[in-house]
Design an enzyme around this catalytic site. Structure first.
Site, PDB file in Angstrom:
ATOM      1  N   ASP A  16       0.828  -1.208   0.000  1.00  0.00           N
ATOM      2  CA  ASP A  16       0.000   0.000   0.000  1.00  0.00           C
ATOM      3  C   ASP A  16       0.862   1.257   0.000  1.00  0.00           C
ATOM      4  O   ASP A  16       0.652   2.167   0.813  1.00  0.00           O
ATOM      5  CB  ASP A  16      -0.930   0.005   1.216  1.00  0.00           C
ATOM      6  CG  ASP A  16      -1.573  -1.347   1.472  1.00  0.00           C
ATOM      7  OD1 ASP A  16      -1.988  -1.992   0.494  1.00  0.00           O
ATOM      8  OD2 ASP A  16      -1.659  -1.752   2.653  1.00  0.00           O
ATOM      9  N   ASN A 159     -17.510  -7.083  -0.334  1.00  0.00           N
ATOM     10  CA  ASN A 159     -16.656  -6.689   0.781  1.00  0.00           C
ATOM     11  C   ASN A 159     -16.477  -5.183   0.917  1.00  0.00           C
ATOM     12  O   ASN A 159     -16.444  -4.662   2.021  1.00  0.00           O
ATOM     13  CB  ASN A 159     -15.287  -7.351   0.648  1.00  0.00           C
ATOM     14  CG  ASN A 159     -15.389  -8.860   0.612  1.00  0.00           C
ATOM     15  OD1 ASN A 159     -15.528  -9.452  -0.453  1.00  0.00           O
ATOM     16  ND2 ASN A 159     -15.363  -9.485   1.779  1.00  0.00           N
ATOM     17  N   GLU A 196     -11.185  -0.901  -3.636  1.00  0.00           N
ATOM     18  CA  GLU A 196     -10.481  -0.256  -2.529  1.00  0.00           C
ATOM     19  C   GLU A 196      -9.263   0.492  -3.063  1.00  0.00           C
ATOM     20  O   GLU A 196      -9.007   0.515  -4.265  1.00  0.00           O
ATOM     21  CB  GLU A 196     -10.047  -1.302  -1.492  1.00  0.00           C
ATOM     22  CG  GLU A 196      -9.027  -2.308  -2.015  1.00  0.00           C
ATOM     23  CD  GLU A 196      -8.631  -3.366  -1.004  1.00  0.00           C
ATOM     24  OE1 GLU A 196      -9.356  -3.563  -0.004  1.00  0.00           O
ATOM     25  OE2 GLU A 196      -7.587  -4.024  -1.213  1.00  0.00           O
ATOM     26  N   HIS A 260      -2.952  -1.030  -5.191  1.00  0.00           N
ATOM     27  CA  HIS A 260      -2.977  -0.074  -4.076  1.00  0.00           C
ATOM     28  C   HIS A 260      -1.929   1.010  -4.311  1.00  0.00           C
ATOM     29  O   HIS A 260      -0.976   1.171  -3.569  1.00  0.00           O
ATOM     30  CB  HIS A 260      -2.760  -0.740  -2.730  1.00  0.00           C
ATOM     31  CG  HIS A 260      -3.384   0.059  -1.636  1.00  0.00           C
ATOM     32  ND1 HIS A 260      -4.383  -0.446  -0.835  1.00  0.00           N
ATOM     33  CD2 HIS A 260      -3.181   1.334  -1.238  1.00  0.00           C
ATOM     34  CE1 HIS A 260      -4.755   0.500   0.025  1.00  0.00           C
ATOM     35  NE2 HIS A 260      -4.047   1.587  -0.211  1.00  0.00           N
ATOM     36  N   ARG A 294       5.042  -8.052  -0.398  1.00  0.00           N
ATOM     37  CA  ARG A 294       4.575  -6.991  -1.291  1.00  0.00           C
ATOM     38  C   ARG A 294       5.554  -5.822  -1.183  1.00  0.00           C
ATOM     39  O   ARG A 294       5.723  -5.243  -0.110  1.00  0.00           O
ATOM     40  CB  ARG A 294       3.158  -6.558  -0.920  1.00  0.00           C
ATOM     41  CG  ARG A 294       2.110  -7.606  -1.253  1.00  0.00           C
ATOM     42  CD  ARG A 294       0.714  -7.157  -0.881  1.00  0.00           C
ATOM     43  NE  ARG A 294       0.533  -7.059   0.570  1.00  0.00           N
ATOM     44  CZ  ARG A 294      -0.568  -6.591   1.164  1.00  0.00           C
ATOM     45  NH1 ARG A 294      -1.576  -6.151   0.419  1.00  0.00           N
ATOM     46  NH2 ARG A 294      -0.670  -6.549   2.477  1.00  0.00           N
TER      47      ARG A 294
END
Length: 316
Positions: A16, A159, A196, A260, A294
């Site tokens: 992120d 979600n 998201e 993200h 990540r």
């Protein structure tokens, strides 16, 4: 031909990733820290130098109760003369039927250098529904401050969806919330039904919102929304949505589940740069959220003749 090259990953084990290029010439970087118990910020004059920049922990999770667990996806912004970090947090041991129960929060710093100043908690950013919410971002347009975030609506299957609202100040919403997008295409519903991780960029007469969809493993992809700058941004009909993902796994480059993202400018200010996380391989076992592989990457991208972003492939 673009000659800008970034030594990817620019920061390892930071999902992120959020980069903010400030007027002082520094890139400020934050992202989810493995273990999800703190927020850290680092800075450097170049994106390549972020890898070795000293991270400073500016806030730690509470020992118990509110804001004590799973500190996710911090973003650092400079808004109207002060620094703000927006993030999501849960309470220790707080799950309901194994469903995360995050809410969104903000902290503020009025120092010139946010690595040295004091950060003050501004509390929860409350929305139209008291439910799972995360991944907030802010942007200014025509002297108005806007907030875009992901949230679960119990009345809508899935979600998380994306919403937008105006802000009274950098930690308080005002007026109504507008639903921007729900997971509707197959590529948004692999593993989980997710929209998201929004990020905003402007070009020409358009405002673009990138976002991420599906589970956080190799199926994670980026989608795109856009509106005309003169349209009412709180009117859902002002927004359009790409029917296909605009950025997805590139196995040939060993980059899986890109997303993200955030946007910034190259060091010379000439090029737009996509900052995103990706995994070097498919998630082999266990919850991909528990796998710290990540890494943050930087990649120059271009625009087509109609001023739409052309991201290409991860590692391209």
């Amino acid at each position: 031909m673009l000659k800008k090259h970034y030594e990817n990953p620019i920061v390892i084990e930071r999902a992120d990733p959020w980069v903010y290029k400030h007027s002082d010439g520094y890139y400020y970087f934050t992202g989810s820290v493995p273990g999800y118990q703190e927020i850290e910020v680092r800075r450097a004059k170049t994106l390549n130098e972020l890898k070795d920049a000293e991270p400073v922990t500016v806030w730690r999770a509470h020992e118990e109760g509110e804001m004590s667990a799973l500190i996710w996806a911090p973003e650092i912004h400079y808004v109207r003369g002060k620094w703000y970090i927006y993030f999501a947090a849960a309470s220790t041991g707080e799950t309901k039927n194994d469903i995360f129960q995050h809410r969104m929060y903000a902290i503020e710093c009025d120092a010139d250098n946010p690595l040295e100043g004091e950060w003050v908690e501004k509390g929860q950013i409350k929305t139209h529904i008291n439910s799972f919410s995360l991944d907030a971002t802010v942007f200014e347009h025509k002297d108005e401050l806007y907030y875009v975030w992901a949230q679960k609506d119990p009345a809508i299957p899935g979600n998380s969806n994306l919403y937008i609202s105006k802000m009274e100040n950098p930690w308080t919403l005002k007026g109504h919330a507008t639903l921007l997008t729900i997971p509707e295409y197959d590529w948004e519903k692999i593993g989980f039904l997710v929209n998201e991780g929004a990020a905003v960029i402007k070009k020409g007469d358009k405002i673009f919102i990138s976002y991420s969809a599906s589970a956080t493993d190799e199926n994670y992809v980026m989608g795109l929304l856009w509106a005309n700058e003169d349209d009412d941004l709180l009117d859902g009909y002002s927004w359009h949505k790409a029917k296909e993902p605009v950025f997805e796994s590139a196995p040939e480059n060993s980059l899986f589940g890109p997303g993200h993202n955030s946007f910034t400018k190259s060091e010379d200010g000439e090029h737009d740069v996509l900052i995103y996380h990706a995994r070097p391989e498919k998630n082999k076992e266990g919850d991909p959220l528990d796998n710290p592989d990540r890494h943050a990457n930087a990649q120059v991208f271009t625009w087509d003749e109609e001023d739409f972003p052309v991201f290409g492939k991860p590692g391209g």
